[in-house]
Design a protein around this motif. Structure first.
Motif, PDB file in Angstrom:
ATOM      1  N   MET A 752       0.958  -1.260   0.089  1.00  0.00           N
ATOM      2  CA  MET A 752       0.068   0.027   0.214  1.00  0.00           C
ATOM      3  C   MET A 752       0.912   1.380   0.229  1.00  0.00           C
ATOM      4  O   MET A 752       0.411   2.191  -0.811  1.00  0.00           O
ATOM      5  CB  MET A 752      -1.000  -0.001   1.201  1.00  0.00           C
ATOM      6  CG  MET A 752      -2.234  -0.811   1.018  1.00  0.00           C
ATOM      7  SD  MET A 752      -3.481  -0.580   2.326  1.00  0.00           S
ATOM      8  CE  MET A 752      -3.146  -2.156   3.175  1.00  0.00           C
ATOM      9  N   ASN A 755       2.102   1.794  -3.628  1.00  0.00           N
ATOM     10  CA  ASN A 755       1.008   1.770  -4.667  1.00  0.00           C
ATOM     11  C   ASN A 755      -0.061   2.708  -4.677  1.00  0.00           C
ATOM     12  O   ASN A 755      -0.724   3.159  -5.345  1.00  0.00           O
ATOM     13  CB  ASN A 755       0.520   0.503  -4.919  1.00  0.00           C
ATOM     14  CG  ASN A 755       1.608  -0.319  -5.655  1.00  0.00           C
ATOM     15  OD1 ASN A 755       2.171  -0.149  -6.653  1.00  0.00           O
ATOM     16  ND2 ASN A 755       1.843  -1.894  -4.842  1.00  0.00           N
ATOM     17  N   THR A 756      -0.263   3.211  -3.382  1.00  0.00           N
ATOM     18  CA  THR A 756      -1.261   4.212  -2.850  1.00  0.00           C
ATOM     19  C   THR A 756      -0.617   5.275  -2.114  1.00  0.00           C
ATOM     20  O   THR A 756       0.490   5.437  -1.804  1.00  0.00           O
ATOM     21  CB  THR A 756      -2.585   3.610  -1.898  1.00  0.00           C
ATOM     22  OG1 THR A 756      -1.714   3.129  -0.913  1.00  0.00           O
ATOM     23  CG2 THR A 756      -3.048   2.203  -2.498  1.00  0.00           C
ATOM     24  N   GLU A 757      -1.463   6.171  -2.150  1.00  0.00           N
ATOM     25  CA  GLU A 757      -1.244   7.606  -1.409  1.00  0.00           C
ATOM     26  C   GLU A 757      -2.246   7.863  -0.524  1.00  0.00           C
ATOM     27  O   GLU A 757      -3.445   7.848  -0.625  1.00  0.00           O
ATOM     28  CB  GLU A 757      -1.202   8.636  -2.782  1.00  0.00           C
ATOM     29  CG  GLU A 757      -0.239   9.730  -2.565  1.00  0.00           C
ATOM     30  CD  GLU A 757      -0.144  10.607  -3.574  1.00  0.00           C
ATOM     31  OE1 GLU A 757      -0.105  11.911  -3.441  1.00  0.00           O
ATOM     32  OE2 GLU A 757      -0.394  10.247  -4.821  1.00  0.00           O
ATOM     33  N   PHE A 773     -10.275   2.011  -3.552  1.00  0.00           N
ATOM     34  CA  PHE A 773      -9.079   2.545  -3.007  1.00  0.00           C
ATOM     35  C   PHE A 773      -7.779   1.641  -3.569  1.00  0.00           C
ATOM     36  O   PHE A 773      -6.830   2.362  -3.977  1.00  0.00           O
ATOM     37  CB  PHE A 773      -9.025   2.500  -1.465  1.00  0.00           C
ATOM     38  CG  PHE A 773      -7.681   2.704  -0.876  1.00  0.00           C
ATOM     39  CD1 PHE A 773      -7.075   3.975  -0.614  1.00  0.00           C
ATOM     40  CD2 PHE A 773      -6.866   1.670  -0.232  1.00  0.00           C
ATOM     41  CE1 PHE A 773      -5.874   4.209  -0.443  1.00  0.00           C
ATOM     42  CE2 PHE A 773      -5.741   1.861   0.354  1.00  0.00           C
ATOM     43  CZ  PHE A 773      -5.118   3.006   0.470  1.00  0.00           C
ATOM     44  N   LEU A 774      -7.878   0.495  -3.437  1.00  0.00           N
ATOM     45  CA  LEU A 774      -6.729  -0.226  -3.966  1.00  0.00           C
ATOM     46  C   LEU A 774      -6.366  -0.036  -5.517  1.00  0.00           C
ATOM     47  O   LEU A 774      -5.328  -0.013  -5.630  1.00  0.00           O
ATOM     48  CB  LEU A 774      -6.787  -1.866  -3.403  1.00  0.00           C
ATOM     49  CG  LEU A 774      -6.876  -2.223  -1.853  1.00  0.00           C
ATOM     50  CD1 LEU A 774      -7.147  -3.669  -1.763  1.00  0.00           C
ATOM     51  CD2 LEU A 774      -5.434  -1.648  -1.486  1.00  0.00           C
ATOM     52  N   GLN A 778      -6.490   4.748  -5.729  1.00  0.00           N
ATOM     53  CA  GLN A 778      -5.024   4.704  -5.199  1.00  0.00           C
ATOM     54  C   GLN A 778      -4.807   5.608  -4.393  1.00  0.00           C
ATOM     55  O   GLN A 778      -3.784   6.108  -4.175  1.00  0.00           O
ATOM     56  CB  GLN A 778      -4.072   4.297  -6.162  1.00  0.00           C
ATOM     57  CG  GLN A 778      -4.667   3.033  -6.960  1.00  0.00           C
ATOM     58  CD  GLN A 778      -3.049   2.291  -7.520  1.00  0.00           C
ATOM     59  OE1 GLN A 778      -2.539   2.746  -8.071  1.00  0.00           O
ATOM     60  NE2 GLN A 778      -3.223   1.000  -7.385  1.00  0.00           N
ATOM     61  N   ARG A 779      -5.797   6.502  -3.862  1.00  0.00           N
ATOM     62  CA  ARG A 779      -5.612   7.416  -2.974  1.00  0.00           C
ATOM     63  C   ARG A 779      -6.912   7.336  -1.755  1.00  0.00           C
ATOM     64  O   ARG A 779      -8.008   7.126  -2.171  1.00  0.00           O
ATOM     65  CB  ARG A 779      -5.837   9.067  -3.685  1.00  0.00           C
ATOM     66  CG  ARG A 779      -4.807   9.309  -4.473  1.00  0.00           C
ATOM     67  CD  ARG A 779      -5.114  10.229  -5.568  1.00  0.00           C
ATOM     68  NE  ARG A 779      -5.436  11.643  -4.806  1.00  0.00           N
ATOM     69  CZ  ARG A 779      -6.388  12.504  -5.466  1.00  0.00           C
ATOM     70  NH1 ARG A 779      -6.713  12.317  -6.943  1.00  0.00           N
ATOM     71  NH2 ARG A 779      -6.826  13.605  -4.988  1.00  0.00           N
ATOM     72  N   ILE A 785      -7.635   2.986   4.029  1.00  0.00           N
ATOM     73  CA  ILE A 785      -6.535   2.209   4.136  1.00  0.00           C
ATOM     74  C   ILE A 785      -6.814   1.060   5.079  1.00  0.00           C
ATOM     75  O   ILE A 785      -6.671  -0.118   4.831  1.00  0.00           O
ATOM     76  CB  ILE A 785      -5.413   3.389   4.588  1.00  0.00           C
ATOM     77  CG1 ILE A 785      -5.089   4.364   3.885  1.00  0.00           C
ATOM     78  CG2 ILE A 785      -3.896   2.442   4.492  1.00  0.00           C
ATOM     79  CD1 ILE A 785      -4.133   5.305   3.969  1.00  0.00           C
TER      80      ILE A 785
END
Lengths: 992, 338
Positions: A752, A755-757, A773-774, A778-779, A785
Motif C-alpha cells: 500500500m 502503490n497508494t497515496e 482505494f486499492l 489509489q488515494r 486504508i
C-alpha cells in the motif's frame, strides 16, 4: 598553615529542604509526572551546588595575621585584630572563630573583636577556624588553621596565699642581712590603692574627695628583697610578686634553668604578669608533654544536623521579599493547575502580601497584639470555610480542587506571617517547593516548565540573599559568576536527568477521576454525540462528503462509520493524556463491514457504577499462552466537548471514572454522560509486551484459526463484505507470506505504501470502498486504508477489526503529557494474535509495539524539548537573545553614560583615585595611603599628594580652571597608581 | 592666685583694624608654620594639637585643653601667647573667683588733681591671649562671665562697655578626671569653645627632651614674638575670606545631621558647631596655603570641633565617648568630590 575544609553543620531549616525533596519524590510516585522529576533533579543539583559553594568560598579566604596585646589575664576579654585576604569579593559572609568566639570577617581585610583567653601560658600562635556556608548557605564548612603571633603572655588571675619567699633585707647602712621582713614605717603620703590591700590602708578623706580609692603611703624602715622561684604555682606567683611590690620590696624572680638571673627584677605589674605566664607555660609543657592529637580526617567527623548560630539571624528584607515572591509563584501555579478562580488568586496574592508585611514587622522587633489577633481570626475563619467545603466532598479530585488549595494557601500565608529568622525562611521556601512539586504533578499544560523555572530562580536568589546583610551590588564579576553557575547547574541537571527514566505512570492510589454532573446524559450507554444528541448515522447514502466540523465530531465516534465521509477536523487540543509511553487511545471498535460502512452491534453493555470499575475481558482479550503482562496507566484530561466514548489503551482492566460506564461486548467502553472539558478519568490497562519476533513466532494465524473459523466469536472477525472484488482477494493471496501473518501484514502495508497515496481529499468511492482505494483511485485516508487491510487480512482467515480513536499526539517534554489534537483522530486495524491478544497495526501512523518502545529519560526529553524549541525557531530565538543582550548592554551603557555625565571627567578621576584605598573618603588621605603603599621614586610617578591637591582644587577652588593637559596628566598618574597598587597587592598575597 | 600684671592701658582697638591699602598680603602659610614650629619647640610631640591651636587662633575661636595634669596644658597656652607677641592674661580657676576678678571692676582711684573717683580697672581678660587654668574649678557664674566676654569681645561694667583687644583668644584648661570640687561646664558653655583638644602624654623620646631641658618650660623664655597682634588680626580677616564651596558646606550639614541621627547621641551638634567647624576649616586651608576649603579640612577637624558638643546617651563616664561617636559620624558620611 591550615588544614582541609570539612563540613560541620547543616543550616537551620536545611532539613526541611530534604523533607520537601522526599515529599516531591512521593508526588512523582503518585502522579507519575515527569515535570516533577525534572524539578527534583534540578533541586538536587542546586542543593549539591549549595553544599559545594561553602567549600569554594572558604578556599578564597585566608587569614594572615592576628594582633593581640602583649599581656593578658586569663578569663579577661582582650582585643584581637585579624587580618585576612579575600581573593574573591563575595557577599557570602565568612566567620572567624578563635578562643571560642566567633565574628564575621569585614570587607576591608581587617577585623577586630573581643575575645577571652581561657588558658594561662605563653601564646605564640592562634588556633582559629574559618566558617562559612557559602552563598546559598545550606551546609556550613569549616577550616582550621593556626597563625603565629608575637608572644602573648597570659597570666592567671592572681590568687593568694603568698608563696614561700626568700627574704633578704638591707638596712639603712646598706648591709644585707637575712631579716624577718620589713618593719612598718611611718605615713609618707598617699598613693592609689592597689588591689589586695586591706581597708586599713585606705585614706578615707582623700578617697571621698577624689572619688577614687586612695591609700596611705608608708615608708619602709629598711628595704627588703623577696626572691621567688619561677617554678611555682602561676596564680600564687603573680599574687606573691604583686604583694611584694605592694609592700615596697625589691622583688626578684629566680629561674634555675636560666644562666643569668640578675635581670629578673620585677618592677611593674606587667613584669609580674609575664613571670606568672612563664610559670604557667612551663607547667603546661610539663603536664602535657605529648604531641597534640592527630586531627580526625573530615570524613570521620560527624556533621551536626543543625548549625546553631551564635548570633540571632534576622532575615534581610530583600531575602524576605524574594521568599514571598517564591510563595506567590507557587500558589499561582497551584491555582492554575486546579483552575482557581480570579478571586482565589487575588486572595492568595493579598494574603501573601499581608503576611509579608506582618513578618517584616515581627523581624523588626515590633510584635503588636493586633497582628496576632488578626492572624488568629483569619486562621479560624479560613478553617471554618474549609470545613464547610470539605463536608460536601465526594471524590479525591474534588477534594484536591476544593479545600486542598485553600488549605495550602492558608498554610503558606500563615507560615509567611511567622517568618522571623533564617530557619523559618528556609522552611517556608521548602513548603513552597512542595507546593510547586504538587502543582507540577497536577498541571498538564505546557507552561509548567516556565513556572518551575521562575520559582527556581526566585528561590535560589532568596537562598543566596539570606545570609548576606547587605544587598550585593551586581558587579560585572558577580553577574558572570551567576551566569557560569546557572550554566553549570543547567548542564548538570540535564546530564543527571539523562539517567532518570520517565516515571511509569501515575500510581493507582492517586488516580484522579472527575466529571461534570451537568453534562448531557446517556443513561442506557448508547452513543451520544458531544451535543448530547444521539449521533446521526454518518452513512447518508449521499455520496457527498460529510462535514461534521465539530471538535470532537470525528465520524469514527458514532455507531456507523462511512469510509467515504471524512470529518473536517480542527487543530485544537481535545485531551491531554498522562502516560509513560505513546499508545493508541482507542474509543470505538467496529466489526461489521458492508464494503462501504462499518457498524457496531446494537448490543449495549451492562452499566457498572464508578468510581473504580473493573472491566471484564472480551473476545480475544485473553491471550492463550501464559504471556507476561504489564500495567499501563493513563490519565485522560478532557479539554474539549467529546462524546460519551471512554478512551483507553490496550486492554482496559480498571477504569477510575466518576460516573457509570457501559463496557460493550466488543471491547469499547461508553460512559453515562458526554465528556466535557475538565473531565478527568484514568485507565489501567493490561498490555502484553510484544516485539516483531514474538509476533512472527505466532505463525500463520489463518492456519491457527482455521479449526474455529465457523464459531461466531471468530467468524464475526472473518466476514468479508459481499462486494469485495476478486482483485482484492487475489492481491491478498498473492502478497501473503507463508508461515507468518506478521510478515503478511507488513507485506500488505508496504504494498500500500508503494502503490497508494495518503490523501485527505481523496475522491469519494462509488462502489466497494476497498476495491476503489486499492485499484481505482489509489488515494485514500486512514479509514479506507485500514478497511482495505482488514478485508485483505480477513480474506486470508486472519481475525481483524477496525478501531477508531486518537493517535498518541505530541508529547510535551517538560510536563510529560501527550497533547492530543482533534486532527489526531484516526482509524487503525486490530489483529487477533492468539498468544498476545489484539494487536494494533497501522499503515499510516507509526506507533511502536508495546514491547519495542524504549522508555525515554527525563533528561533526554528535556534536552530534546530544548533543542526542538531552539531548532523550531532559531531565528526568533536568536533575535530574542540578541535583543535581550542588546537591551542589557543598552541599560548598562545608559547607566554608565549617566554616571559619566553626572560625575564629569574630574569626578570620574576622583572616584578612581579614592577607589585605590576603599577606607578613605578624602583625596589627601587616600594620597597618604597610596604614598605608603607604593614607592613613587622607584615607579617614577608623581607624588600622590600633588594629584590629590589638584583633584581638590578642581572641585573646590573657584579660581582654578584645569586644562586638558592637567586632566591627561592626572589620568596617567592615576593609571600608574592603579598598576602599582595592584602589583603591591599581588606581592602581599604571594608573600602570605 | 597667679595673676599677671594687667596691661596698664588697654589697647585702643578700633583704629588698627583698618587695613592699609599698601599692606603686603600676609603669607598665612609661613606665619602658621612659624607659630607651629615655636609651639613644637616648647611643647613636645603634639604637632597636630599645635596646628589645631593655631587654627583656632586664626579662626577667632577659643580653645579648651582637656587633659590630666602635667602634660603641658598651661605651657601650650603660654607659648601661644608669647609667639603671638601680644599681651597675656592668666587666670587660675578657683571656687572663690568672682566675675569681677576676670572682667575687671570699678576701683576707687585717688589722685591729687581729681580726688578719689571710681575708675575701671580691666581684668585679666583684657589681653590678646587669656589663659584660664582649671576652668571647671571656677563657679558657673565666673565661667559664663569669661565665656560671654570672649564671645562678644566686650565687657560691660557699670553701664560702660569696654572692648577687648584684638585678637582675643581664650585658652582654657581643665582636668576631666578629677571631679571633686569642680563645676562641670554646661553644654552651652562648652559650645562656645571652637575646639577641644586632649594632647595626652607625649611619647617617651619627647618626654626625655622635656626632662633634659631640651624642650618644655625652660625653653619658654627662648620663644620670641614672631608676629604682632595687628598681623594676627589681619590674618583673621584673610582667613574669614577663604572660599567654601557649597558641596563642602553640604558635607558639614550632613555631618551635623549624622550626629543628630546617631542612636547613641542624645543631643547632636548645633548650628553654631557647624559655623565654628567651617571657620576652623578655613583657618586650616589658609595654613596650608590654600584659598579654598577641601573636605579633608572638615574631616580632619570635625572631632576636635564637634566632639565636646554632642551629648552622649550612655557614656558610662567615658571622656572620649563624644569624640569617638563624632569620628563614627564623620566616617559614615560620604565626602564630596569633584
Amino acid at each position: 598553615m591550615s588544614s582541609r575544609s570539612h563540613p560541620v553543620a547543616i543550616a537551620p531549616g536545611g532539613l526541611a529542604l530534604i523533607g520537601a525533596w522526599l515529599v516531591g519524590l512521593a508526588i512523582v510516585r503518585l502522579t507519575g509526572a515527569a515535570a516533577v522529576l525534572l524539578f527534583l533533579v534540578a533541586a538536587l543539583i542546586a542543593m549539591a551546588g549549595s553544599v559545594v559553594s561553602g567549600w569554594l568560598r572558604l578556599r578564597s579566604v585566608n587569614v594572615t595575621t592576628f594582633s593581640l596585646p602583649p599581656t593578658a589575664t586569663a578569663g579577661d576579654s582582650v582585643d584581637i585584630v585579624s587580618e585576612h585576604i579575600d581573593q574573591r569579593r563575595s557577599s557570602a559572609p565568612v566567620d572567624l572563630v578563635a578562643f571560642d568566639t566567633s565574628w564575621a570577617l569585614s570587607d576591608v581585610g581587617m577585623t577586630s573583636a573581643s575575645v577571652v583567653i581561657a588558658d594561662p601560658g605563653i601564646l605564640s600562635s592562634v588556633d582559629y577556624s574559618l566558617e562559612t556556608a557559602g552563598a546559598a548557605g545550606l551546609v556550613r564548612w569549616r577550616r582550621r588553621g593556626s597563625a603565629p603571633v608575637s608572644d602573648v603572655h597570659v597570666a592567671p588571675v592572681a590568687a593568694g596565699p603568698v608563696l614561700h619567699v626568700e627574704h633578704a633585707a638591707s638596712s639603712d647602712d646598706g648591709s644585707t642581712a637575712h631579716g624577718a621582713g620589713p618593719k612598718t614605717g611611718e605615713l609618707d603620703g598617699a598613693r592609689p590603692w592597689r588591689p589586695g590591700e586591706g581597708e586599713q590602708a585606705i585614706h578615707w578623706p582623700s578617697t571621698l574627695r577624689t572619688g577614687e580609692i586612695i591609700a596611705h603611703e608608708r615608708t619602709a624602715a629598711s628595704e627588703a628583697q623577696w626572691s621567688v622561684s619561677v617554678e611555682s604555682d602561676p596564680a600564687r606567683l603573680r599574687w606573691t610578686l604583686e604583694e611584694g611590690r605592694r609592700r615596697g620590696h625589691r622583688v626578684i624572680v629566680t629561674d634555675d634553668s636560666a644562666t643569668e638571673s640578675a635581670g629578673n627584677v620585677v618592677r611593674t605589674a606587667d613584669d609580674s604578669l609575664k613571670w606568672s605566664a612563664i610559670a604557667a607555660d612551663r607547667r603546661g609543657i610539663d603536664s602535657t608533654g605529648e604531641a597534640a592529637p592527630k586531627p580526625t580526617p573530615w570524613w570521620r567527623r560527624s556533621i551536626s544536623l543543625v548549625h546553631k548560630p551564635l548570633l540571632p539571624a534576622p532575615v534581610p528584607t530583600h531575602a524576605r521579599l524574594l521568599t514571598s515572591a517564591a510563595a506567590l509563584i507557587a500558589l499561582w501555579m497551584l491555582l492554575g493547575a486546579l483552575g482557581g478562580s480570579l478571586s482565589q488568586r487575588a486572595l492568595a496574592t493579598g494574603g501573601v502580601a499581608v503576611s509579608t508585611a506582618l513578618s517584616l514587622r515581627i523581624s523588626k522587633g515590633a510584635r503588636p497584639t493586633w497582628t496576632r489577633i488578626l492572624v488568629a481570626v483569619v486562621a479560624v475563619a479560613a478553617l471554618a470555610r474549609i470545613a464547610v467545603q470539605a463536608s460536601g466532598i465526594g471524590g479525591l479530585l474534588a477534594a484536591l480542587r476544593g479545600p486542598m488549595p485553600d488549605l495550602l494557601m492558608l498554610l503558606v500565608v500563615l507560615h509567611g506571617a511567622e517568618i522571623a529568622d533564617r530557619r523559618t525562611t528556609r522552611v517556608h521556601l521548602a513548603v513552597t517547593g512542595v507546593i510547586v512539586a504538587y502543582a507540577a504533578g497536577l498541571r498538564i499544560d505546557g507552561r509548567v516548565g516556565w513556572w518551575m523555572l521562575a520559582w527556581g530562580v526566585v528561590t535560589v536568589a532568596a537562598f543566596c540573599q539570606l545570609d548576606t546583610t547587605k544587598l550585593g551590588e551586581l558587579r560585572r564579576g558577580v553577574a558572570a559568576r551567576i551566569g557560569a553557575w546557572s550554566a553549570v547547574g543547567a548542564m548538570s541537571t540535564l546530564a543527571l536527568a539523562a539517567f532518570v527514566p520517565v516515571p511509569d505512570g501515575p500510581a493507582s492510589l492517586g488516580l484522579p477521576a472527575l466529571s461534570n454532573n451537568d453534562a448531557p446524559e446517556a443513561p442506557d450507554g448508547s452513543l451520544v454525540g458531544p451535543d448530547g444528541n444521539p449521533s446521526p448515522p454518518s452513512s447518508t447514502g449521499d455520496p457527498s462528503r460529510g462535514a461534521l466540523g465539530e471538535v470532537g465530531g470525528y465520524t469514527g465516534f458514532s455507531d456507523t462509520l462511512d469510509t467515504s465521509v471524512r470529518g473536517d477536523l480542527g487543530d485544537e487540543i481535545v485531551m491531554r493524556v498522562r502516560a509513560p509511553e505513546p499508545a493508541f487511545w482507542r474509543g470505538q471498535i467496529f466489526t461489521e463491514f458492508d464494503g462501504r460502512v462499518w457498524r457496531v452491534s446494537d448490543v449495549e453493555g451492562a452499566p457498572i457504577e464508578g468510581p473504580e470499575i473493573a472491566i471484564a475481558p472480551t473476545v480475544g482479550d485473553l491471550p492463550l499462552a501464559p504471556t507476561p503482562t504489564e500495567e499501563f496507566v493513563q490519565t485522560y484530561h478532557v479539554e474539549a466537548q467529546l462524546p460519551n466514548v471512554v478512551f483507553g489503551a490496550g486492554r482496559p482492566e480498571t477504569i477510575i471514572f466518576d460516573g457509570t460506564v457501559f463496557p460493550r461486548p466488543d471491547g469499547a467502553i461508553r460512559a453515562d454522560r458526554t465528556l466535557d472539558p475538565g473531565t478527568v478519568y484514568s485507565v489501567v490497562s493490561q498490555r502484553v509486551p510484544v516485539t516483531p519476533t514474538s509476533l512472527r513466532d505466532q505463525g500463520d494465524l489463518g492456519e491457527r484459526f482455521a479449526p474455529f473459523a465457523d464459531r461466531f466469536q471468530v467468524a464475526q472477525f472473518l466476514a468479508i463484505p459481499p462486494s469485495t472484488s476478486q482483485a482484492t482477494l487475489d492481491l491478498a493471496a498473492q502478497l501473503r507470506v507463508e508461515g507468518s501473518t506478521y510478515d503478511t501484514i507488513r507485506a500488505y502495508e508496504s504494498w500500500m505504501a508503494r502503490n497508494t497515496e495518503y490523501d485527505l481529499n481523496a475522491p469519494v468511492p462509488d462502489g466497494d470502498a476497498v476495491d476503489d482505494f486499492l485499484f481505482d483511485s489509489q488515494r485514500g485516508f486512514c479509514e479506507q486504508i485500514a478497511s482495505s487491510l482488514v478485508v485483505m487480512l480477513r480474506s486470508q482467515g486472519v481475525p481483524a477489526r477496525l478501531a477508531t480513536g486518537y493517535i498518541p499526539g505530541s508529547r510535551n517534554q517538560i510536563s510529560g503529557v501527550f497533547e492530543v489534537r482533534a486532527s489526531d483522530a484516526h482509524a487503525w486495524v486490530e489483529v487477533w494474535f492468539p498468544d498476545s491478544g489484539w494487536e494494533a497495526f497501522d499503515p499510516t501512523a507509526s506507533v511502536p509495539l508495546s514491547g519495542e518502545s524504549e522508555r525515554s529519560t527525563v533528561g533526554a526529553d528535556a534536552t530534546s524539548a530544548v533543542i526542538s524549541g531552539i531548532a523550531s525557531r532559531p531565528v526568533e530565538l536568536g533575535l530574542v537573545v540578541l535583543g535581550g543582550l542588546a537591551a542589557m548592554a543598552a541599560m548598562r551603557g545608559l547607566l554608565e553614560w549617566k554616571r559619566r555625565r553626572d560625575r564629569g571627567p574630574w569626578g570620574l578621576l576622583t572616584d578612581r583615585f579614592l577607589a585605590l584605598d576603599p577606607l578613605t573618603s578624602t583625596a589627601p588621605r587616600a594620597a597618604a595611603v597610596i604614598a605608603g603603599t607604593i614607592d613613587t621614586a622607584e615607579s617614577k610617578v608623581r607624588d600622590p599628594h600633588e594629584v590629590a591637591e589638584l583633584l581638590d582644587r578642581v572641585a573646590f577652588d573657584p579660581s582654578f580652571t584645569p586644562s586638558a593637559d592637567d586632566q591627561r596628566a592626572v589620568a596617567t598618574d592615576i593609571a600608574a597608581y592603579e598598576r602599582a597598587v595592584k602589583q603591591a597587592d599581588r606581592e602581599r598575597v604571594s608573600v602570605s | 592666685m597667679d595673676f599677671p600684671p594687667p596691661p596698664l592701658a588697654p589697647a585702643p582697638n578700633d583704629a588698627p583694624r583698618a587695613v592699609q591699602p599698601d599692606a603686603q598680603p600676609i603669607d598665612v602659610r609661613a606665619l602658621a608654620a612659624q607659630l607651629v614650629a615655636s609651639i613644637d619647640a616648647v611643647v613636645a610631640g603634639h604637632h597636630d594639637i599645635a596646628e589645631i591651636a593655631i587654627a583656632t587662633l586664626f579662626a577667632r575661636g577659643n580653645l579648651l585643653i582637656e587633659d590630666i595634669p602635667g602634660v603641658g596644658k598651661t605651657l601650650l597656652a603660654q607659648v601661644i601667647a608669647r609667639a603671638v607677641g601680644g599681651s597675656f592674661g592668666r587666670i587660675q580657676g578657683t571656687p572663690d573667683l568672682l566675675p569681677g576678678d576676670v572682667t575687671g571692676s570699678m576701683m576707687p582711684i585717688t589722685d591729687p588733681v581729681n580726688g578719689t573717683r571710681l575708675e575701671f580697672r580691666p581684668g585679666p581678660v583684657f589681653a590678646n591671649v587669656v589663659v584660664f587654668d582649671e576652668l571647671n574649678r571656677a563657679t558657673p557664674r565666673t565661667q559664663s562671665a569669661l565665656l560671654e566676654a570672649a564671645e562678644e569681645s566686650t565687657v560691660t561694667v557699670d553701664g560702660t562697655t569696654h572692648r577687648l583687644p584684638t585678637p582675643n583668644m581664650v585658652v582654657a584648661t581643665q582636668n576631666p578626671i578629677e571631679i571633686a570640687g569642680t563645676y562641670g561646664l554646661g553644654e552651652g558653655s562648652l559650645d562656645r569653645f571652637s575646639a577641644v583638644v586632649t594632647p595626652g602624654r607625649a611619647a617617651p623620646e619627647f618626654e626625655l627632651d622635656v626632662l633634659t631641658g631640651r624642650r618644655g618650660r625652660s625653653m619658654l623664655n627662648a620663644i620670641e614674638a614672631i608676629t604682632t597682634p595687628a598681623v594676627i588680626a589681619r590674618t583673621q580677616d584673610e582667613v574669614a575670606a577663604i572660599y567654601v564651596a557649597d558641596a563642602v558646606g553640604a558635607y558639614v550639614v550632613d555631618i551635623l545631621g549624622a550626629t543628630r541621627r546617631h542612636p547613641n547621641i542624645r543631643l547632636g551638634a548645633s548650628t553654631r558647631a557647624g559655623v565654628s567647624l567651617i571657620s576652623l576649616a578655613r583657618a586650616r586651608a589658609a595654613m596650608e596655603g590654600r584659598t579654598y576649603v577641601v573636605p579633608d579640612d572638615i574631616a580632619g577637624l570635625a572631632v576636635a570641633s564637634l566632639g565636646h558638643r554632642v551629648l552622649v546617651a550612655d557614656s558610662n563616664g567615658s571622656t572620649t565617648a563624644g569624640r569617638d561617636l563624632v569620628a563614627e559620624c564623620v566616617a559614615s558620611v560620604a565626602a564630596p568630590t569633584a
